[in-house]
Write an enzyme that holds these catalytic residues in place. Structure first.
Site, PDB file in Angstrom:
ATOM      1  CG  ASP A  13      -2.808   2.663   4.949  1.00 50.21           C
ATOM      2  OD1 ASP A  13      -3.727   2.703   4.128  1.00 50.21           O
ATOM      3  OD2 ASP A  13      -1.673   2.237   4.689  1.00 50.21           O
ATOM      4  CG  HIS A  43      -9.942   6.873   2.114  1.00 45.58           C
ATOM      5  ND1 HIS A  43     -10.146   8.092   1.536  1.00 45.58           N
ATOM      6  CD2 HIS A  43      -8.643   6.840   2.474  1.00 45.58           C
ATOM      7  CE1 HIS A  43      -9.010   8.780   1.546  1.00 45.58           C
ATOM      8  NE2 HIS A  43      -8.089   8.039   2.108  1.00 45.58           N
TER       9      HIS A  43
HETATM   10  P1  IMP Z   1       2.263   4.108  -5.492  1.00 47.84           P
HETATM   11  O1  IMP Z   1       1.870   5.514  -5.291  1.00 47.84           O
HETATM   12  O2  IMP Z   1       1.083   3.183  -5.634  1.00 47.84           O
HETATM   13  O3  IMP Z   1       3.252   3.934  -6.601  1.00 47.84           O
HETATM   14  O4  IMP Z   1       3.005   3.615  -4.161  1.00 47.84           O
HETATM   15  C1  IMP Z   1       4.173   4.258  -3.693  1.00 47.84           C
HETATM   16  C2  IMP Z   1       4.328   4.063  -2.187  1.00 47.84           C
HETATM   17  O5  IMP Z   1       3.230   4.680  -1.523  1.00 47.84           O
HETATM   18  C3  IMP Z   1       4.299   2.597  -1.743  1.00 47.84           C
HETATM   19  O6  IMP Z   1       5.114   2.453  -0.591  1.00 47.84           O
HETATM   20  C4  IMP Z   1       2.845   2.367  -1.367  1.00 47.84           C
HETATM   21  O7  IMP Z   1       2.686   1.326  -0.432  1.00 47.84           O
HETATM   22  C5  IMP Z   1       2.487   3.718  -0.773  1.00 47.84           C
HETATM   23  N1  IMP Z   1       1.060   4.029  -0.944  1.00 47.84           N
HETATM   24  C6  IMP Z   1       0.434   4.423  -2.066  1.00 47.84           C
HETATM   25  N2  IMP Z   1      -0.872   4.605  -1.854  1.00 47.84           N
HETATM   26  C7  IMP Z   1      -1.089   4.337  -0.551  1.00 47.84           C
HETATM   27  C8  IMP Z   1      -2.262   4.396   0.290  1.00 47.84           C
HETATM   28  O8  IMP Z   1      -3.378   4.721  -0.108  1.00 47.84           O
HETATM   29  N3  IMP Z   1      -2.074   4.045   1.596  1.00 47.84           N
HETATM   30  C9  IMP Z   1      -0.846   3.700   2.069  1.00 47.84           C
HETATM   31  N4  IMP Z   1       0.256   3.658   1.335  1.00 47.84           N
HETATM   32  C10 IMP Z   1       0.145   3.967   0.026  1.00 47.84           C
END
Ligand code: IMP
Length: 336
Positions: A13, A43
């Protein structure tokens, strides 16, 4: 030839969409190749007065002469990418690698049912982790197994190498952020793969010697969604008072916030081999910088903030985002 890799320096982000779209319009790459984990939390790209929230398609789509590719290391949800191709009218210039792993409904269900992912990690539950686990076990479907994707199948590494050999510009777009890396991040509060520039190279099939520049993007403050440590975390109230309150583009979750963290920035620069830094949302911390396009027209405290980052981190800040519109940006690169 210039091959530029762009990655997030904190926890995702950081505003990568905006920086990538600026570089795409300015540098006119023949290819913009999406690297990274898989569909991200969204995005945001503003273009011709329209706001796009993209989870898989390269954010550089705004430069309409670039081929838009997804490298074999990226997990793809066919439904998401087919919708985004439609939305951006990019059918004729889109391609994904035969070997991209496919996210299926069962992967999303598996993540939704996992208490560890939902409650402890705070996963986005987009199925990427479960898909990557299946890929490691060599049971995942690949893009070449999905008929709806057949018009778009390409050898992405070959296309990228051919473009570089011809001396064309290529942009490689990473996702998430450095400290969400499975290897270098705040495990277990991390995503399911490495997110650094080296991983981005592997995702599209280029070696480190092919890279000309690595741009690491930091927001002017730090945000994090989901669980895990956040040094200097502000209360929700304080975040709101400073005007730093943000909500996830796709998930709608409120982001946690903290002031710019120099230790993390230094480490991100090392982990990614950064040659340049981009700072986004300077106008949120210094409202007088809104929509400025020249470094010289920034207020003294804003200039000092940037100079201090360069001093502390040791890498030039070449790009500064000063607002949401595509041209709200200061480009200090040589020749820009
Ligand atoms: P996951 O990859 O969706 O399992 O998420 C694992 C961790 O990464 C969590 O804390 C999510 O909030 C963070 N996360 C995953 N994708 C994003 C993204 O695109 N932006 C910000 N945080 C992300």
């Amino acid at each position: 030839m210039a091959c530029t890799v762009i990655v997030g320096g904190f926890f995702g982000d950081e505003g990568k969409g905006k920086i990538v779209s600026h570089l795409a319009l300015k540098d006119k790459p023949s290819i913009i190749a999406r690297a990274g984990v898989g569909p991200n939390a969204g995005h945001t790209v503003e273009y011709h007065g329209k706001r796009y929230s993209l989870r898989l398609l390269p954010s550089g789509f705004v430069y309409d002469k670039a081929r838009l590719l997804i490298g074999s290391g990226v997990a793809v949800n066919p439904k998401v990418i087919l919708q985004e191709i439609e939305l951006t009218e990019s059918k004729s210039r889109f391609g994904l690698d035969y070997q991209c792993a496919i996210i299926e409904q069962k992967h999303i269900d598996q993540e939704s049912q996992s208490e560890h992912l939902s409650k402890t990690v705070g996963s986005t539950k987009s199925g990427v982790g479960a898909c990557n686990a299946a890929r490691v076990m060599r049971t995942a479907k690949l893009a070449r197994d999905v008929p709806e994707l057949s018009p778009y199948l390409r050898e992405v590494d070959v296309e990228v190498h051919t473009a570089l050999e011809k001396g064309e510009n290529v942009i490689i777009e990473g996702t998430q952020g450095t400290f969400l890396s499975l290897y270098h991040g705040t495990y277990p509060y991390s995503t399911s793969k490495d997110t650094t520039a080296s991983a981005a190279c592997a995702d599209v099939g280029i070696g480190p010697t092919a890279v000309t520049d690595v741009v690491v993007i930091f927001k002017a403050y730090v945000t994090r969604v989901g669980s895990g440590p956040l040094v200097g975390e502000l209360s929700s109230e304080e975040t709101r008072e400073r005007g730093w309150q943000e909500f996830g583009t796709v998930t709608g979750r409120e982001r946690r916030a903290a002031p710019f963290n120099f230790d993390l920035a230094r480490r991100a620069v090392h982990l990614n081999g950064a040659t340049q830094i981009a700072i986004t949302k300077l106008d949120v911390v210094f409202p007088a910088s809104k929509a400025k396009k020249e470094f010289g027209s920034l207020s003294e405290p804003a200039k000092e903030f940037i100079a201090n980052i360069e001093r502390e981190v040791g890498v030039p800040v070449t790009l500064v985002g000063t607002g949401p519109a595509a041209d709200d940006i200061i480009d200090r690169r040589i020749g820009a």
